[in-house]
Design an enzyme around this catalytic site. Structure first.
Site, PDB file in Angstrom:
ATOM      1  N   CYS A   3     -44.629 -20.758 -71.426  1.00 31.46           N
ATOM      2  CA  CYS A   3     -45.863 -20.100 -71.854  1.00 31.46           C
ATOM      3  C   CYS A   3     -46.162 -18.923 -70.935  1.00 31.46           C
ATOM      4  CB  CYS A   3     -47.022 -21.081 -71.760  1.00 31.46           C
ATOM      5  SG  CYS A   3     -46.657 -22.676 -72.455  1.00 31.46           S
ATOM      6  N   ARG A  56     -43.416 -14.651 -74.165  1.00 28.62           N
ATOM      7  CA  ARG A  56     -43.070 -15.892 -73.458  1.00 28.62           C
ATOM      8  C   ARG A  56     -43.386 -17.123 -74.291  1.00 28.62           C
ATOM      9  NH1 ARG A  56     -42.345 -15.366 -68.036  1.00 28.62           N
ATOM     10  NH2 ARG A  56     -42.856 -17.554 -67.772  1.00 28.62           N
ATOM     11  N   TRP A  80     -46.041 -21.836 -75.775  1.00 32.04           N
ATOM     12  CA  TRP A  80     -44.824 -22.238 -76.515  1.00 32.04           C
ATOM     13  C   TRP A  80     -44.752 -23.733 -76.332  1.00 32.04           C
ATOM     14  CZ3 TRP A  80     -39.349 -23.125 -74.800  1.00 32.04           C
ATOM     15  CH2 TRP A  80     -38.477 -23.171 -75.878  1.00 32.04           C
ATOM     16  N   ASN A 130     -48.206 -23.306 -67.260  1.00 29.49           N
ATOM     17  CA  ASN A 130     -46.877 -23.045 -67.818  1.00 29.49           C
ATOM     18  C   ASN A 130     -45.926 -24.006 -67.125  1.00 29.49           C
ATOM     19  OD1 ASN A 130     -44.482 -22.069 -68.823  1.00 29.49           O
ATOM     20  ND2 ASN A 130     -44.320 -20.456 -67.275  1.00 29.49           N
ATOM     21  N   GLY A 131     -45.236 -24.847 -67.894  1.00 24.61           N
ATOM     22  CA  GLY A 131     -44.273 -25.785 -67.317  1.00 24.61           C
ATOM     23  C   GLY A 131     -44.395 -27.128 -68.013  1.00 24.61           C
ATOM     24  N   GLU A 183     -20.984 -13.549 -78.634  1.00 24.84           N
ATOM     25  CA  GLU A 183     -22.270 -12.863 -78.395  1.00 24.84           C
ATOM     26  C   GLU A 183     -22.740 -12.159 -79.658  1.00 24.84           C
ATOM     27  OE1 GLU A 183     -24.592 -12.969 -76.492  1.00 24.84           O
ATOM     28  OE2 GLU A 183     -25.678 -11.086 -76.751  1.00 24.84           O
ATOM     29  N   LYS A 222     -26.333 -12.896 -81.450  1.00 25.94           N
ATOM     30  CA  LYS A 222     -27.309 -11.834 -81.739  1.00 25.94           C
ATOM     31  C   LYS A 222     -27.757 -11.889 -83.193  1.00 25.94           C
ATOM     32  CE  LYS A 222     -28.641 -10.857 -78.760  1.00 25.94           C
ATOM     33  NZ  LYS A 222     -28.077 -11.534 -77.663  1.00 25.94           N
ATOM     34  N   GLU A 230     -29.770 -15.307 -84.159  1.00 25.70           N
ATOM     35  CA  GLU A 230     -31.076 -15.573 -83.533  1.00 25.70           C
ATOM     36  C   GLU A 230     -32.162 -14.625 -84.026  1.00 25.70           C
ATOM     37  OE1 GLU A 230     -31.527 -15.064 -79.337  1.00 25.70           O
ATOM     38  OE2 GLU A 230     -30.039 -13.483 -79.248  1.00 25.70           O
ATOM     39  N   HIS A 251      -6.607 -22.380 -87.583  1.00 27.46           N
ATOM     40  CA  HIS A 251      -6.803 -23.822 -87.325  1.00 27.46           C
ATOM     41  C   HIS A 251      -8.088 -24.331 -87.943  1.00 27.46           C
ATOM     42  CE1 HIS A 251      -3.396 -23.716 -84.595  1.00 27.46           C
ATOM     43  NE2 HIS A 251      -3.905 -22.629 -84.065  1.00 27.46           N
ATOM     44  N   LYS A 286     -38.603 -16.126 -74.878  1.00 26.68           N
ATOM     45  CA  LYS A 286     -37.768 -15.216 -74.085  1.00 26.68           C
ATOM     46  C   LYS A 286     -37.074 -15.939 -72.940  1.00 26.68           C
ATOM     47  CE  LYS A 286     -35.804 -11.494 -72.827  1.00 26.68           C
ATOM     48  NZ  LYS A 286     -34.600 -11.116 -73.604  1.00 26.68           N
TER      49      LYS A 286
HETATM   50  C1  AGP Z   1     -30.214 -14.360 -75.822  1.00 21.20           C
HETATM   51  O1  AGP Z   1     -30.327 -13.353 -76.824  1.00 21.20           O
HETATM   52  C2  AGP Z   1     -31.146 -15.498 -76.034  1.00 21.20           C
HETATM   53  N1  AGP Z   1     -32.492 -15.056 -76.067  1.00 21.20           N
HETATM   54  C3  AGP Z   1     -30.921 -16.653 -75.080  1.00 21.20           C
HETATM   55  O2  AGP Z   1     -29.671 -17.209 -75.424  1.00 21.20           O
HETATM   56  C4  AGP Z   1     -30.885 -16.333 -73.574  1.00 21.20           C
HETATM   57  O3  AGP Z   1     -29.745 -15.568 -73.272  1.00 21.20           O
HETATM   58  C5  AGP Z   1     -30.823 -17.664 -72.804  1.00 21.20           C
HETATM   59  O4  AGP Z   1     -31.988 -18.398 -73.067  1.00 21.20           O
HETATM   60  C6  AGP Z   1     -30.672 -17.473 -71.280  1.00 21.20           C
HETATM   61  O5  AGP Z   1     -31.818 -16.845 -70.783  1.00 21.20           O
HETATM   62  P1  AGP Z   1     -31.749 -16.263 -69.278  1.00 21.20           P
HETATM   63  O6  AGP Z   1     -30.693 -15.195 -69.275  1.00 21.20           O
HETATM   64  O7  AGP Z   1     -33.120 -15.748 -69.008  1.00 21.20           O
HETATM   65  O8  AGP Z   1     -31.374 -17.404 -68.363  1.00 21.20           O
END
Ligand code: AGP
Length: 612
Positions: free
Chosen positions: A2, A27, A76, A102-103, A485, A489, A492, A508, A607
């Site tokens: 959060c 966040r 969150w 937050n936590g 990657e 992208k 997500e 395979h 994030k």
């Molecule tokens: C990446 O596009 C995602 N938002 C997610 O996989 C992110 O890379 C992952 O949560 C790791 O976050 P960090 O790099 O802050 O540790």
């Protein structure tokens, strides 16, 4: 995970808290709330709402909160569904204290039961609420901070807290353990926040609280202690980000802005690390001695998500440039492994936020085995940077878009530089070879710029393919991680099922997926495995797969195989992931925009995942 913010000063708190919340929305954004001590009536007034911050803003427009001391929160959810009751701030039974958190409080059930037995009544199903009732329990003839210290000593888990009390209206208290918390130092005003972007509009002087530190703020005073009340001296850092950096700068989304920032960021990162005259590579915050680094027997890379994909590229880089064996694992697996590591293992922990719970836990496990830790991180003063022996900052600036882009290429650049540095001090590559690599690396930002000049073509290609219900991404060798990657992208931010695969693995199993309804992205730059990629492309064509190829400029044979080609500038193949990343990011972005998705804040994501 959060976002929290607190204000105490001479100005009305509401608008400051609201604007700060908006900067923290990335966040977490499933509900939000605000509490302000009204000076006239010496009571705490609270407004909360499910949904994004604009829902709270609407409520405050109708029934504003007045006062100069307040806290606010954007959530969150981890415990308790996102609704009005579970939104923060939370209050004690008497309504004299309010808290934002937050936590995760891991022992909250036992504490809650005990408090209920002692007569406390709970309103929400959150873990957070136990903290404010514990404070209430101890808040008898002692100042707020003392009651909080007593409460904190009973908690296990992670927290960054902001607390106010109508009994002490000129006080704002904060504390952190396991979650980030900063203090914004102003003139006749002070701030608490989860990160700097929430306070930059008001002050650039920031104090980063460390683990198990508590801060007591008034409008013109500031005191930091440990959880036993012992004063801790802290120095403020001058943050060179301005608010605009966290703005969109005219782009439709933060993600597109951040994709377009990459040439500048890579240039800054390389220029700040490579001494012009000598070509020497320097890392200001990397404190592991050369002696120790020369004695390293193996490297273990630990990360999550996109950072993990950067680490996978890193494995190819280190094994090629440093001839050091490299293992890699996602943090959530690493932290529970029977770790075969020791003082001669170098852990490289990669994290944009520096707050990812799994990566932090992995690093703490590794250190119990005596391993040295270097973190590659983007957030100044984040927890990971303070728990590692050495830090390599990517200095990519605030990455607001939930989908990581500029931080990813920043991580790659940091890995290339560190590998070249390590190779040099360990005498693996001759300096001439290292200089040649550095010369090539220095040209990458301009090549990235060149790809961005063609982003309109890539956008058109993306829109032509945005109707496909499923994508397969194929790559080989150092671009196998690029395929993973690229798939992440896309999935997500557009919610389209997308899978990254080692192209050699297609036969395979995944080849069964190929038909005219499937889009296949083939990453085929000039490389030692290029011909193998062409064979894969032929196999896909013969099964009517819709092919998009990323190829190197000057390759005029590929056009005979598909019209859908994105060309990247020539480069040494070892650096090609830095270039390949751009079309993959732009492809994902424009498909998601075409589909009307919430590109910067995709559903279910946050994030930085600061909980397990
Ligand atoms: C990446 O596009 C995602 N938002 C997610 O996989 C992110 O890379 C992952 O949560 C790791 O976050 P960090 O790099 O802050 O540790």
């Amino acid at each position: 995970m959060c976002g929290i913010i607190g204000y105490i000063g001479v100005k009305p708190a509401q608008s400051i808290l609201l604007s700060g919340l908006k900067r923290l929305e990335y966040r977490g954004y499933d509900s939000s709330g605000m509490a302000i001590i009204s000076l006239k009536k010496q009571i705490i007034s609270i407004k909360k709402s499910p949904g994004k911050i604009k829902a709270l803003e609407k409520i405050l427009k109708v029934t504003p909160l007045s006062g100069n001391t307040g806290i606010a929160h954007t959530r969150w959810a981890t415990h308790g569904v996102p609704n009005q009751v579970n939104a923060h701030p939370h209050q004690d039974c008497a309504g004299e204290i309010a808290i934002v958190h937050n936590g995760i409080i891991e022992n909250y059930e036992a504490l809650k039961n005990q408090l209920i037995n002692e007569g406390h009544s709970f309103r929400s199903s959150t873990d957070t609420e136990v903290v404010v009732h514990l404070i209430e329990k101890f808040y008898k003839q002692v100042p707020l901070e003392e009651a909080l210290q007593k409460a904190l000593r009973l908690l296990t888990g992670s927290f960054a807290l902001g607390v106010i009390s109508s009994r002490e209206p000129n006080k704002l208290v904060g504390a952190r353990s396991g979650s980030p918390l900063i203090v914004g130092v102003g003139a006749n005003e002070n701030f608490l926040a989860s990160d700097v972007s929430a306070v930059l509009a008001y002050t650039k002087d920031v104090i980063f609280l460390d683990e198990n530190e508590l801060v007591i703020l008034s409008k013109d005073s500031l005191k930091v202690t440990d959880f036993n009340g012992k004063t801790v001296f802290k120095k403020a850092s001058r943050i060179n980000w301005n608010v605009d950096q966290a703005e969109k700068c005219g782009f439709d989304h933060f993600m597109l802005k951040e994709i377009n920032e990459q040439p500048k960021i890579l240039d800054n990162l390389l220029n700040s690390r490579i001494k012009k005259e000598s070509g020497q590579i320097v890392f200001q915050e990397q404190h592991i001695s050369e002696e120790v680094l020369k004695g390293i027997k193996d490297i273990f890379i630990v990360a999550c998500g996109t950072a993990y994909h950067a680490g996978l590229v890193g494995k190819y880089i280190f094994e090629s440039i440093c001839s050091v064996p490299v293992r890699i694992d996602v943090s959530s697996e690493f932290r529970y492994r029977d770790l075969l590591i020791g003082p001669e293992t170098l852990i490289i922990a990669i994290s944009q936020s520096g707050e990812t719970a799994d990566t932090l836990a992995g690093v703490r496990e590794a250190r119990k085995h005596g391993a040295k830790v270097i973190s590659i991180c983007n957030v100044l003063g984040s927890t990971l940077t303070r728990e590692a022996e050495g830090v390599i900052y990517t200095h990519a600036g605030p990455e607001i878009g939930v989908a990581s882009t500029k931080a990813y290429t920043g991580q790659l650049a940091a890995l290339y530089l560190f590998a070249l540095y390590l190779s040099g001090i360990r005498g693996v590559l001759p300096q001439t070879k290292i200089n040649k690599y550095l010369y090539e690396l220095r040209k990458i930002p301009a090549k990235v710029e060149e790809i961005l000049r063609r982003q309109k073509d890539i956008a058109r290609l993306a829109r032509r393919h945005s109707h496909f219900g499923c994508f397969l991404y194929l790559g080989r060798n150092i671009n196998y991680p690029s395929a993973l990657e690229g798939a992440l992208k896309l999935k997500e931010i557009s919610y389209i099922p997308a899978e990254g695969y080692a192209a050699g693995e297609m036969k395979h199993g995944p080849i069964a997926l190929i038909d005219e309804y499937r889009a296949v992205v083939c990453i085929a730059p000039q490389s030692k495995v290029y011909e193998k990629m062409i064979s894969n492309i032929q196999e896909i064509r013969s099964r009517k797969g819709k092919i998009i190829v990323i190829a190197t400029e000057g390759n005029d044979e590929i056009a005979a195989l598909t019209r859908e080609v994105v060309y990247i500038p020539k480069s040494d193949e070892i650096f090609s992931p830095l270039l390949v990343a751009l079309p993959l990011q732009l492809l994902a972005y424009h498909v998601a925009v075409k589909r009307g998705c919430d590109v910067d804040q995709p559903r279910n994501l946050a994030k930085s995942v600061t909980v397990e």
